[in-house]
Design an enzyme around this catalytic site. Structure first.
Site, short mmCIF file in Angstrom:
data_model
loop_
_atom_site.label_atom_id
_atom_site.label_comp_id
_atom_site.label_asym_id
_atom_site.label_seq_id
_atom_site.Cartn_x
_atom_site.Cartn_y
_atom_site.Cartn_z
N LYS A 18 0.85 -1.20 0.00
CA LYS A 18 0.00 0.00 0.00
C LYS A 18 0.87 1.24 0.00
O LYS A 18 2.06 1.18 0.38
CB LYS A 18 -0.94 0.04 1.21
N ASP A 143 -2.15 -1.38 10.52
CA ASP A 143 -2.37 -1.39 9.07
C ASP A 143 -2.97 -2.71 8.56
O ASP A 143 -3.23 -2.83 7.36
CB ASP A 143 -1.04 -1.16 8.33
O1 C5P Z 1 0.43 -1.08 14.81
P1 C5P Z 1 1.85 -1.19 14.37
O2 C5P Z 1 2.57 -2.33 15.02
O3 C5P Z 1 2.04 -1.13 12.91
O4 C5P Z 1 2.53 0.13 14.92
C1 C5P Z 1 3.90 0.23 15.22
C2 C5P Z 1 4.11 1.36 16.19
O5 C5P Z 1 3.81 2.61 15.56
C3 C5P Z 1 3.18 1.31 17.40
O6 C5P Z 1 3.74 0.56 18.42
C4 C5P Z 1 3.07 2.78 17.77
O7 C5P Z 1 4.19 3.15 18.53
C5 C5P Z 1 3.17 3.51 16.45
N1 C5P Z 1 1.85 3.88 15.90
C6 C5P Z 1 1.19 4.96 16.47
N2 C5P Z 1 -0.04 5.33 15.98
C7 C5P Z 1 -0.63 4.66 14.98
C8 C5P Z 1 0.04 3.55 14.37
C9 C5P Z 1 1.27 3.19 14.87
O8 C5P Z 1 1.71 5.61 17.40
N3 C5P Z 1 -1.82 5.05 14.54
#
Ligand code: C5P
Length: 288
Positions: A18, A143
């Protein structure tokens, strides 16, 4: 593509990449996440996963690239989550063919996890509805839900409140700097802009735009300024997710291919098409 009829047959499933055409951070949440507004554009290019259901109950994974230990692989975590939560007896052998660079802001790991959930829901006959599968995906990463739904979308919340959008055919040149960026590090940066005014979805903002993470990524990796300068010869460059991929957007394929072939002597690039509906969904319906 192969449709699974019986066990032991290997079936191949796509895990598309994406782009975040824009990304605005509108606030910080008490759970450590951020409130976002973003436009997810699904691409016609990505990873591939091959599955063979087994009777041993074990989840095994092989991969064409090194550096992703099985126990840390989000694919394996997705398979275990589904198996444990729904009491599935069968196991699966997963062959992961990685093409999407890691730490590139293209959702590679999240898309792989979504493909595992969607494919195993079918291959293990779990019968889980799409929204429930997306909710399970959210436990693995912010995501993952958009890939489970398999459609380009306007997203809010952590990235899971989705409104499907029709963006039409668009062409992009992706430029991959050889940098793997930790999403968590970018979101934790003290200088990250976290107070963008929320905008309302309208026809005029269904396209590429500002990414609030870009300034921080350029502070962390000042060498990217040179790349931006080079890309500006072809148009406005945009960053996807928390980087490191930058992209150019084109209305026509020919110009996109021209730009890609000019840039490929200096950079690792790929010309791709944006699609509204992901190849994963097409695969799922072809197999039903
Ligand atoms: O959800 P994911 O593991 O992809 O996110 C990685 C990190 O990015 C999370 O632990 C968080 O610190 C940060 N993040 C965030 N806000 C979001 C998505 C991700 O702070 N909406």
């Amino acid at each position: 593509m192969m449709c699974p009829q019986t066990e032991k047959i290997q079936s191949s499933w796509p895990a598309p990449a994406k782009l975040n055409l824009f990304l605005h951070i509108t606030g910080r949440r008490s759970d450590g996440y951020h409130e976002l507004q973003t436009l997810f554009q699904i691409l016609d290019w990505g990873d591939e996963l091959r599955f063979s259901v087994n009777d041993s109950g074990r989840i095994n994974r092989s991969c064409n690239v090194e550096g992703i230990p099985q126990e840390e692989d989000i694919c394996v975590r997705a398979a275990h989550l589904l198996k444990n939560r729904y009491g599935v007896r069968k196991g699966v052998d997963i062959e992961l063919i990685k093409r999407i660079p890691m730490g590139a802001g293209l959702g590679g790991g999240s898309s792989d996890a979504a493909t595992v959930l969607v494919a195993l829901n079918q291959l293990w006959s779990c019968g889980i509805k799409q929204q429930e599968l997306a909710d399970i995906g959210l436990e693995l990463g912010a995501d993952v839900p958009v890939f489970v739904h398999g459609h380009s979308a306007w997203a809010e919340g952590r990235g899971e409140k989705l409104q499907m959008v029709t963006l039409g055919r668009r062409y992009y040149v992706l430029v991959f700097p050889e940098i793997s960026i930790s999403t968590a590090r970018v979101f934790a940066h003290p200088q990250l802009k976290r107070n963008s005014e929320p905008v309302t979805m309208s026809r005029s903002n269904l396209g590429p735009g500002r990414n609030d993470c870009e300034d921080v990524v350029l502070l962390m990796y000042p060498e990217l300024q040179r790349l931006l300068q080079d890309l500006r010869e072809w148009g406005q460059p945009y960053m996807s997710g928390t980087g490191s991929t930058f992209f150019l957007s084109f209305d026509d394929k020919k110009t996109a291919i021209e730009a890609a072939s000019e840039l490929e002597c200096r950079y690792n690039v790929r010309a791709v098409s944006g699609v509204d509906r992901s190849a994963l969904l097409n695969n799922l319906f072809a197999c039903r």
